[in-house]
Design an enzyme around this catalytic site. Structure first.
Site, PDB file in Angstrom:
ATOM      1  N   GLY A  62       0.866  -0.949   0.127  1.00 48.82           N
ATOM      2  CA  GLY A  62       0.025   0.019   0.045  1.00 48.82           C
ATOM      3  C   GLY A  62       0.765   1.230  -0.009  1.00 48.82           C
ATOM      4  O   GLY A  62       0.421   2.370  -0.469  1.00 48.82           O
ATOM      5  N   LYS A  65       2.698   1.331  -4.091  1.00 49.55           N
ATOM      6  CA  LYS A  65       1.799   0.635  -4.804  1.00 49.55           C
ATOM      7  C   LYS A  65       2.233   0.286  -6.371  1.00 49.55           C
ATOM      8  O   LYS A  65       2.029  -0.817  -6.921  1.00 49.55           O
ATOM      9  CB  LYS A  65       0.478   1.486  -5.081  1.00 49.55           C
ATOM     10  CG  LYS A  65      -0.477   1.472  -3.926  1.00 49.55           C
ATOM     11  CD  LYS A  65      -1.675   2.378  -4.228  1.00 49.55           C
ATOM     12  CE  LYS A  65      -2.502   2.278  -2.922  1.00 49.55           C
ATOM     13  NZ  LYS A  65      -3.449   1.049  -2.827  1.00 49.55           N
ATOM     14  N   GLY A 113      -9.458   1.630  -2.832  1.00 48.34           N
ATOM     15  CA  GLY A 113     -10.070   0.670  -3.957  1.00 48.34           C
ATOM     16  C   GLY A 113      -9.254   0.162  -5.052  1.00 48.34           C
ATOM     17  O   GLY A 113      -9.511   0.077  -6.146  1.00 48.34           O
ATOM     18  N   ASN A 139       2.095  -7.395  -3.683  1.00 50.92           N
ATOM     19  CA  ASN A 139       0.559  -7.724  -3.270  1.00 50.92           C
ATOM     20  C   ASN A 139      -0.314  -7.902  -4.536  1.00 50.92           C
ATOM     21  O   ASN A 139      -0.320  -6.889  -5.252  1.00 50.92           O
ATOM     22  CB  ASN A 139       0.166  -6.887  -2.340  1.00 50.92           C
ATOM     23  CG  ASN A 139      -1.298  -7.137  -1.736  1.00 50.92           C
ATOM     24  OD1 ASN A 139      -2.064  -6.732  -2.474  1.00 50.92           O
ATOM     25  ND2 ASN A 139      -1.386  -7.280  -0.439  1.00 50.92           N
ATOM     26  N   SER A 173      -9.091  -7.050   1.280  1.00 49.80           N
ATOM     27  CA  SER A 173      -9.185  -5.734   1.157  1.00 49.80           C
ATOM     28  C   SER A 173     -10.710  -5.305   1.348  1.00 49.80           C
ATOM     29  O   SER A 173     -11.511  -6.015   0.551  1.00 49.80           O
ATOM     30  CB  SER A 173      -8.827  -5.207  -0.273  1.00 49.80           C
ATOM     31  OG  SER A 173      -9.038  -3.552  -0.119  1.00 49.80           O
ATOM     32  N   ASN A 244      -5.061  -7.657   7.364  1.00 49.07           N
ATOM     33  CA  ASN A 244      -5.442  -6.510   6.280  1.00 49.07           C
ATOM     34  C   ASN A 244      -6.181  -5.428   7.282  1.00 49.07           C
ATOM     35  O   ASN A 244      -6.166  -5.619   8.625  1.00 49.07           O
ATOM     36  CB  ASN A 244      -6.260  -6.870   5.249  1.00 49.07           C
ATOM     37  CG  ASN A 244      -6.030  -5.966   3.977  1.00 49.07           C
ATOM     38  OD1 ASN A 244      -6.071  -4.709   4.162  1.00 49.07           O
ATOM     39  ND2 ASN A 244      -6.034  -6.654   2.816  1.00 49.07           N
ATOM     40  N   GLY A 295      -1.014  -2.022  13.464  1.00 46.50           N
ATOM     41  CA  GLY A 295      -0.589  -1.368  14.655  1.00 46.50           C
ATOM     42  C   GLY A 295       0.691  -1.481  15.247  1.00 46.50           C
ATOM     43  O   GLY A 295       0.950  -1.118  16.394  1.00 46.50           O
ATOM     44  N   TYR A 316       3.101   0.302   8.249  1.00 44.79           N
ATOM     45  CA  TYR A 316       2.794   1.128   7.182  1.00 44.79           C
ATOM     46  C   TYR A 316       2.523   2.601   7.776  1.00 44.79           C
ATOM     47  O   TYR A 316       2.886   3.701   7.908  1.00 44.79           O
ATOM     48  CB  TYR A 316       1.830   0.646   6.198  1.00 44.79           C
ATOM     49  CG  TYR A 316       1.358   1.872   5.099  1.00 44.79           C
ATOM     50  CD1 TYR A 316       1.679   3.063   5.062  1.00 44.79           C
ATOM     51  CD2 TYR A 316       0.417   1.319   4.340  1.00 44.79           C
ATOM     52  CE1 TYR A 316       1.332   3.912   4.223  1.00 44.79           C
ATOM     53  CE2 TYR A 316       0.075   2.147   3.124  1.00 44.79           C
ATOM     54  CZ  TYR A 316       0.764   3.458   3.334  1.00 44.79           C
ATOM     55  OH  TYR A 316       0.217   4.365   2.109  1.00 44.79           O
TER      56      TYR A 316
END
Length: 361
Positions: A62, A65, A113, A139, A173, A244, A295, A316
């Site tokens: 993420g 990307k 999305g 990913n 997702s 996720n 986290g 992230y």
């Protein structure tokens, strides 16, 4: 250098909307000269999925990307980097705004999305770095309007196997309608069978076979976890990624954006994702390595994930608030904790307290 500069530029970045600030950050990393990653203490080394990781702290999917800056990110001290998500055809994702900071909570909500430049672009970038050092994975997902989502995963696997160390099958997702339906046992069984077969068909380098990982949702019930773990093992998946983002909204959220739809990540995800991680370890033990995500914003959080069963961890959202210096802080903190407890290798702690953490409220 970047770690020292971040406290100065953070107010400027946070004056921008979250997505623009992120684009600026990735663009800067792609433009800066790549530096050699700092040498890690051997005690932090981890060997899983037939790879020797220099340390267990990775970057989650993420952030990059489009695979624009994996080597620059490795240079920050990550033990591995996961790029993507990638889908076969370019797609813009959901309308903006679609990512929101919750600084009071140390959290982020996103509903990107699966915006992606598409398989061809990402494949070319990963092919260009062939032969470079550092562990990089990708990913993969399915196009929003695809008539055959299983075929999308197969296409991405065929296009990317052999160019990366691992491929993470993302069926969790919350921002692509219907994607989580692929977590159902029958769909998942077919999907994983086809992805593993596609990986094996490519077979560019048998000595460096691309591993197949499965990323699951934190909102999964224990019956669903049982089924997914059994299916993953039966189909030869190499590791599980737990977890996720979540569609849940804890009552404790204080950020002004807490009502936005999308996946919640960051500190509020730590407890539920760690409980699910511990439950997964109790089911698979050492037979299926686990990557703990959700986290991770400190050495203590990373240490807890490892105690819960994670051989590797990823972060992230915490970078949004703490900056790149967090990577080194986590590694140093892990070493201090190991020294305090007389532990010689970080792998000696994996799953030590899974039963206790699975019961945590």
């Amino acid at each position: 250098m970047l770690s020292a500069v971040f406290p100065l530029v953070r107010p400027l970045l946070h004056a921008l909307d979250a997505e623009t600030a992120h684009a600026v950050t990735v663009g800067a990393l792609a433009w800066l000269p790549v530096r050699r990653p700092p040498a890690d203490d051997p005690r932090l080394g981890v060997t899983v999925i037939s790879r020797d990781f220099p340390n267990p702290v990775g970057l989650a999917a993420g952030f990059d990307k489009g695979a624009r800056a994996p080597d620059a990110l490795l240079g920050l001290g990550f033990g591995f980097v996961e790029v993507g998500g990638v889908v076969p055809l370019p797609q813009p994702g959901n309308p903006r705004p679609r990512v929101f900071r919750l600084p009071e909570d140390g959290a982020v909500i996103n509903r990107f999305g699966l915006n992606s430049e598409g398989l061809a672009v990402v494949r070319a970038r990963l092919a260009a770095r062939r032969g470079r050092q550092g562990i990089v994975g990708v990913n993969i997902g399915a196009n929003k309007d695809s008539a055959d989502r299983l075929a999308d995963y197969v296409a991405c696997t065929r296009g990317l196997a052999g160019l990366v160390d691992f491929i993470t099958v993302n069926v969790s997702s919350p921002n692509t309608p219907g994607l989580r339906d692929l977590q159902g046992e029958a769909f998942l069984d077919d999907l994983l069978a086809r992805v593993v077969a596609a990986r094996d068909e490519v077979g560019r380098d048998p000595g460096r076979r691309t591993a197949v990982l499965l990323k699951i949702a934190p909102d999964l019930g224990l019956d669903g976890l049982d089924a997914m773990a059994a299916t993953a093992r039966r189909r030869g998946v190499d590791a599980l990624v737990v977890s996720n983002t979540t569609v849940a909204r804890p009552a404790s959220l204080a950020g002004a954006a807490k009502g936005e739809t999308g996946g919640l990540s960051g500190r509020p995800l730590f407890s539920p994702s760690t409980r699910l991680l511990a439950e997964a370890y109790l089911r698979v033990g050492t037979a299926l390595p686990l990557i703990g995500v959700g986290g991770v914003d400190s050495a203590e959080a990373a240490w807890t994930k490892i105690r819960a069963g994670a051989s590797l961890v990823q972060l992230y959202s915490a970078l949004v608030y703490a900056g790149p210096g967090l990577v080194g802080e986590i590694k140093a903190g892990l070493l201090r904790r190991m020294e305090a407890e007389g532990i010689s290798r970080v792998t000696d702690v994996v799953g030590r307290d899974a039963a206790e953490l699975a019961r945590a409220a």
